[in-house]
Scaffold this active site. Structure first.
Site, PDB file in Angstrom:
ATOM      1  N   ASP A   1     -18.593 -28.514  32.646  1.00  0.00           N
ATOM      2  CA  ASP A   1     -17.291 -28.458  31.985  1.00  0.00           C
ATOM      3  C   ASP A   1     -16.201 -27.964  32.932  1.00  0.00           C
ATOM      4  OD1 ASP A   1     -18.783 -29.111  29.768  1.00  0.00           O
ATOM      5  OD2 ASP A   1     -18.237 -27.347  28.598  1.00  0.00           O
TER       6      ASP A   1
ATOM      7  N   HIS B   1     -20.448 -24.808  34.650  1.00  0.00           N
ATOM      8  CA  HIS B   1     -19.014 -25.002  34.883  1.00  0.00           C
ATOM      9  C   HIS B   1     -18.744 -25.188  36.373  1.00  0.00           C
ATOM     10  CE1 HIS B   1     -19.352 -23.025  30.975  1.00  0.00           C
ATOM     11  NE2 HIS B   1     -18.175 -23.555  30.681  1.00  0.00           N
TER      12      HIS B   1
END
Length: 222
Positions: free
Chosen positions: A41, A185
């Site tokens: 993400d 991430h």
């Protein structure tokens, strides 16, 4: 009295839909059928995403990226590289804003604008969507016909630099279970994240890829 009505509206509009969907897995994907899915993400990031793509290529791993629209527009070469190297690209809003605070039409605008950016670069319109922070509202649930919402099985806290490589590696290793969708991430520039946290993520992930024989899959490989 007006504050009570505002709180009630907030609960009905966002909090209740988020809790119900996440608890009961209604209309969302939280697992894959076989293998383990790595998802990333908040990117693309000009420093860490290229390193991540190099790492995935080195170990022949395909992943799913939920990208932020304005970053995709700023770094088109990274989006094109993701696509050319066989990864799946999904949406994570245009400005990484929470659905808790977005009116319906703004929610749709965030997704539509991001989708157009990705489609322009790759020729493929993205259909997978992960809402920032996993926050939903009534409108995002209703948009299920246009986008497939993908949550996660395990979220590991890798956005904090205080998460050491060793600790994160342990969490990753414990998350390797058939059907799992794992969130990591590749950018630390969002609210609540630490800028250099992805450096630890990359080191922990390489340790994992070195010592595991996992069937890695993308979320669309069902």
């Amino acid at each position: 009295m007006i504050y009570i009505w505002l709180i009630a509206l907030f609960l009905i509009y966002s909090i209740f839909p988020t809790l119900i969907v996440r608890i009961f897995s209604l209309r969302v994907q939280k697992k894959v059928k076989n293998g383990v899915a790595l998802t990333f993400d908040d990117g693309p990031d000009p420093v860490y995403t290229p390193q991540l793509l190099d790492l995935l290529k080195k170990y022949n791993v395909k992943a799913t990226f939920f990208v932020v629209g304005w970053k995709a527009k700023k770094y088109p070469h990274l989006i094109k590289r993701m696509y050319e190297e066989g990864h799946t690209i999904g949406l994570h809003h245009y400005y990484h804003t929470s659905n808790c605070f977005l009116p319906p039409l703004v929610t749709e605008w965030e997704l539509e604008r991001s989708a157009r950016v990705i489609e322009h670069m790759t020729g493929v319109r993205p259909v997978y969507y992960r809402p920032p922070w996993g926050h939903l509202n009534i409108w995002t649930v209703l948009m299920k016909k246009k986008y497939k919402i993908v949550m996660w099985t395990y979220i590991l806290g890798d956005w904090k630099a205080s998460m050491s490589v060793e600790r994160l590696y342990g969490r990753l290793a414990n998350s390797i279970k058939d059907g799992a969708i794992i969130v990591l991430h590749d950018s630390g520039s969002t609210i609540g994240a630490d800028q250099h946290a992805p450096a630890n993520m990359l080191r922990a992930l390489e340790q994992l890829l070195q010592h595991s024989s996992v069937q890695w899959v993308k979320v669309n490989e069902q």
